[in-house]
Design a protein around this motif. Sequence first.
Motif, PDB file in Angstrom:
ATOM      1  N   MET A   1       0.834  -1.194   0.000  1.00  0.00           N
ATOM      2  CA  MET A   1       0.000   0.000   0.000  1.00  0.00           C
ATOM      3  C   MET A   1       0.872   1.247   0.000  1.00  0.00           C
ATOM      4  SD  MET A   1      -3.033   0.985   2.661  1.00  0.00           S
ATOM      5  CE  MET A   1      -4.001   2.459   2.429  1.00  0.00           C
ATOM      6  N   LYS A   2       0.536   2.204  -0.865  1.00  0.00           N
ATOM      7  CA  LYS A   2       1.342   3.414  -0.972  1.00  0.00           C
ATOM      8  C   LYS A   2       1.165   4.317   0.247  1.00  0.00           C
ATOM      9  CE  LYS A   2       1.378   3.590  -6.020  1.00  0.00           C
ATOM     10  NZ  LYS A   2       1.004   4.373  -7.226  1.00  0.00           N
ATOM     11  N   ARG A   3       2.273   4.909   0.651  1.00  0.00           N
ATOM     12  CA  ARG A   3       2.249   5.807   1.802  1.00  0.00           C
ATOM     13  C   ARG A   3       1.707   7.175   1.388  1.00  0.00           C
ATOM     14  NH1 ARG A   3       7.451   8.524   4.356  1.00  0.00           N
ATOM     15  NH2 ARG A   3       8.131   8.026   2.245  1.00  0.00           N
ATOM     16  N   GLU A   4       0.946   7.784   2.252  1.00  0.00           N
ATOM     17  CA  GLU A   4       0.433   9.133   1.992  1.00  0.00           C
ATOM     18  C   GLU A   4       1.532  10.152   2.300  1.00  0.00           C
ATOM     19  OE1 GLU A   4      -3.760  10.421   3.037  1.00  0.00           O
ATOM     20  OE2 GLU A   4      -2.583  11.514   4.542  1.00  0.00           O
ATOM     21  N   ILE A   5       1.845  10.986   1.338  1.00  0.00           N
ATOM     22  CA  ILE A   5       2.873  12.012   1.532  1.00  0.00           C
ATOM     23  C   ILE A   5       2.256  13.324   2.011  1.00  0.00           C
ATOM     24  CG2 ILE A   5       4.627  13.442   0.388  1.00  0.00           C
ATOM     25  CD1 ILE A   5       5.559  10.629   0.695  1.00  0.00           C
ATOM     26  N   LEU A   6       1.260  13.824   1.286  1.00  0.00           N
ATOM     27  CA  LEU A   6       0.655  15.118   1.625  1.00  0.00           C
ATOM     28  C   LEU A   6      -0.853  14.962   1.795  1.00  0.00           C
ATOM     29  CD1 LEU A   6       0.780  18.293   1.803  1.00  0.00           C
ATOM     30  CD2 LEU A   6       0.336  18.305  -0.665  1.00  0.00           C
ATOM     31  N   ARG A   7      -1.371  15.543   2.862  1.00  0.00           N
ATOM     32  CA  ARG A   7      -2.825  15.618   3.043  1.00  0.00           C
ATOM     33  C   ARG A   7      -3.189  17.053   3.432  1.00  0.00           C
ATOM     34  NH1 ARG A   7      -7.506  12.738   3.747  1.00  0.00           N
ATOM     35  NH2 ARG A   7      -6.396  10.786   3.307  1.00  0.00           N
ATOM     36  N   ILE A   8      -4.140  17.611   2.692  1.00  0.00           N
ATOM     37  CA  ILE A   8      -4.664  18.951   2.981  1.00  0.00           C
ATOM     38  C   ILE A   8      -6.153  18.811   3.270  1.00  0.00           C
ATOM     39  CG2 ILE A   8      -5.130  21.246   2.033  1.00  0.00           C
ATOM     40  CD1 ILE A   8      -2.639  20.951   0.322  1.00  0.00           C
ATOM     41  N   GLN A   9      -6.594  19.385   4.390  1.00  0.00           N
ATOM     42  CA  GLN A   9      -7.993  19.296   4.784  1.00  0.00           C
ATOM     43  C   GLN A   9      -8.577  20.697   4.970  1.00  0.00           C
ATOM     44  OE1 GLN A   9      -6.665  16.354   8.013  1.00  0.00           O
ATOM     45  NE2 GLN A   9      -8.809  15.765   7.705  1.00  0.00           N
ATOM     46  N   GLU A  10      -9.566  21.010   4.143  1.00  0.00           N
ATOM     47  CA  GLU A  10     -10.335  22.247   4.236  1.00  0.00           C
ATOM     48  C   GLU A  10      -9.445  23.488   4.365  1.00  0.00           C
ATOM     49  OE1 GLU A  10     -13.335  21.820   7.254  1.00  0.00           O
ATOM     50  OE2 GLU A  10     -14.476  20.427   6.027  1.00  0.00           O
ATOM     51  N   MET A  11      -8.506  23.618   3.448  1.00  0.00           N
ATOM     52  CA  MET A  11      -7.645  24.798   3.424  1.00  0.00           C
ATOM     53  C   MET A  11      -8.411  25.993   2.839  1.00  0.00           C
ATOM     54  SD  MET A  11      -4.070  25.477   1.386  1.00  0.00           S
ATOM     55  CE  MET A  11      -3.055  24.445   2.440  1.00  0.00           C
ATOM     56  N   ASN A  12      -8.303  27.128   3.520  1.00  0.00           N
ATOM     57  CA  ASN A  12      -8.945  28.360   3.066  1.00  0.00           C
ATOM     58  C   ASN A  12      -7.927  29.483   3.025  1.00  0.00           C
ATOM     59  OD1 ASN A  12     -12.066  27.915   2.981  1.00  0.00           O
ATOM     60  ND2 ASN A  12     -11.369  26.915   4.861  1.00  0.00           N
ATOM     61  N   TYR A  13      -8.100  30.332   2.025  1.00  0.00           N
ATOM     62  CA  TYR A  13      -7.275  31.535   1.942  1.00  0.00           C
ATOM     63  C   TYR A  13      -8.107  32.618   1.259  1.00  0.00           C
ATOM     64  CZ  TYR A  13      -3.862  34.882   0.211  1.00  0.00           C
ATOM     65  OH  TYR A  13      -3.195  36.041  -0.081  1.00  0.00           O
ATOM     66  N   ALA A  14      -8.306  33.730   1.953  1.00  0.00           N
ATOM     67  CA  ALA A  14      -9.077  34.843   1.397  1.00  0.00           C
ATOM     68  C   ALA A  14      -8.111  35.802   0.733  1.00  0.00           C
ATOM     69  CB  ALA A  14      -9.870  35.549   2.502  1.00  0.00           C
ATOM     70  N   GLY A  15      -7.920  35.650  -0.563  1.00  0.00           N
ATOM     71  CA  GLY A  15      -6.970  36.476  -1.286  1.00  0.00           C
ATOM     72  C   GLY A  15      -7.575  37.794  -1.732  1.00  0.00           C
ATOM     73  N   GLU A  16      -6.744  38.594  -2.387  1.00  0.00           N
ATOM     74  CA  GLU A  16      -7.193  39.878  -2.902  1.00  0.00           C
ATOM     75  C   GLU A  16      -7.895  39.686  -4.240  1.00  0.00           C
ATOM     76  OE1 GLU A  16      -3.752  42.296  -3.172  1.00  0.00           O
ATOM     77  OE2 GLU A  16      -3.379  42.333  -1.006  1.00  0.00           O
ATOM     78  N   ASN A  17      -8.823  40.612  -4.541  1.00  0.00           N
ATOM     79  CA  ASN A  17      -9.539  40.617  -5.826  1.00  0.00           C
ATOM     80  C   ASN A  17     -10.205  39.273  -6.132  1.00  0.00           C
ATOM     81  OD1 ASN A  17      -8.587  43.274  -6.318  1.00  0.00           O
ATOM     82  ND2 ASN A  17      -6.640  42.435  -7.050  1.00  0.00           N
ATOM     83  N   GLY A  18     -10.711  38.630  -5.076  1.00  0.00           N
ATOM     84  CA  GLY A  18     -11.404  37.358  -5.289  1.00  0.00           C
ATOM     85  C   GLY A  18     -10.498  36.187  -5.567  1.00  0.00           C
ATOM     86  N   ARG A  19      -9.182  36.404  -5.475  1.00  0.00           N
ATOM     87  CA  ARG A  19      -8.230  35.329  -5.739  1.00  0.00           C
ATOM     88  C   ARG A  19      -7.934  34.619  -4.427  1.00  0.00           C
ATOM     89  NH1 ARG A  19      -2.421  35.206  -5.645  1.00  0.00           N
ATOM     90  NH2 ARG A  19      -1.561  33.638  -7.055  1.00  0.00           N
ATOM     91  N   GLY A  20      -8.597  33.482  -4.215  1.00  0.00           N
ATOM     92  CA  GLY A  20      -8.410  32.769  -2.969  1.00  0.00           C
ATOM     93  C   GLY A  20      -8.655  31.287  -3.134  1.00  0.00           C
ATOM     94  N   LEU A  21      -8.706  30.579  -2.017  1.00  0.00           N
ATOM     95  CA  LEU A  21      -8.969  29.144  -2.004  1.00  0.00           C
ATOM     96  C   LEU A  21     -10.118  28.872  -1.038  1.00  0.00           C
ATOM     97  CD1 LEU A  21      -5.326  27.718  -1.806  1.00  0.00           C
ATOM     98  CD2 LEU A  21      -6.778  27.879  -3.838  1.00  0.00           C
TER      99      LEU A  21
END
Length: 469
Positions: A1-21
Amino acid sequence: MKREILRIQEMNYAGENGRGLDYISLYLLEGEITGFSGLAGSGKELLVEILTGGQRYDSGIVSVCGRRIVSSEELADTVYKIVDSNYRIEDWSAAEYIGLVGAQSPFVMLRKKRLAKEIQDLFDELRLGIDPLKRLRDLTELEKRLVDVAKAYFRRAKILVIEDEFEGFSAEEIVQFKRELKRLICGRMTVVINNHSDMITSILAERLIIFKKGRIVKKCRRDEVKDIRHLESFMLGTSIRTKKHSLDRMNVETNGEKERIYKVNHVITGKGKELGFTFHKGEIVTILALNRREKEHIFAVLSGRSCKEGVERILGEEICDFRDITDCVRSGIVSVARLGDMEELLPSMSVGENLLVPSLNKLSSLEYTMAEHKLVKMLEKEIGQSGVGSGDRIRALGVNDRIVLTLERWHVYNSRVMILLEPFVQCDTYGVSLVKSYMKKIAAGGTCVVVIKSRDEYMGDISDRFIAV
């Protein structure tokens, strides 16, 4: 079974001019190559910027190899990025490039003596048949990338981000790189592909994560996406997709004439080969050159950015004695080296002023005012939006807007020859169609469009001729 390297959970970023996550969640496994896809501003570049420490996110949980990451600096330490600018210091040996770049120690010279052995051991472990004492300038393009993967391993990176456009690579060589990459990352790293080439992503990526307006809209295996049209349905909104497809359907009516418009003789390549080029009115010509220096040299000579002795230029029937690029532009030979870059525009001037720059010496003040209004309306129509005004500053424009502005400016100039160097490097899916549409429209007006590229990607359906050098 492959090992998990990266996990991102519910990441948010309020950027400028509507540029966000918004609520980004994903996981990446060891030994896998994942492609990030989406239009410019869709969020994929922003996520890479966060991964590499260039931006802090507002909230969410990030884990690398099962360990919670608490700071952007800690996250950045787990990531290594491959871009073609990595290899600009060509005098470094492979060993120095891997072991000494960024080293701040009074014992650097002493370390150099042990470094070759250390990197040779590394290359032996990774089964790379590369001499660690070989200078970067003497390595093949493939070897440079493999050395960079080795450098990521040397630095104990877990996430390898590839933003390289692989200039100088054929499709077969990209396949070869993937084969070696898969071997090198097995049990060690996960890879993210983030570039503007559909061909590179389709060859390298095994999985796709598709972004739109700061959200992930689809995750799938690469073979689940049938073709580029299928992919567009996730990346483009209805109105933009309708506009894009209308551009794709644009046809150029030709009258069959083959009037010679520009001829350049006695172009000497780096290997001493002599080349000659003949271009005709209203045609689109693609010059293919895998070697980057050769490609840039041909661009510089044809465009007049390099006026070398012995090169003969014939415009129409007249032999021209061009001394620099300004002579070429005045004679109707224009060129763009970095389509979409700020360098091709005048950031301190407005959109309307940029459009009129090539023709200012022909216009009275009254004509300037009238023409500016007309040209900005043309720009709005081509971009497919009404938010670009004549007084808008260039720095506020997105990459697709800058591409359109640059091409519209030279279209208005009604040049005789337009020469473009790798015009799709900064293009998303929509941008590709915009550029191709402009090529066809400009050629339909009688201008010869010359495109200089490493590969024939995107040019197969619009180019009248291919010239391989």
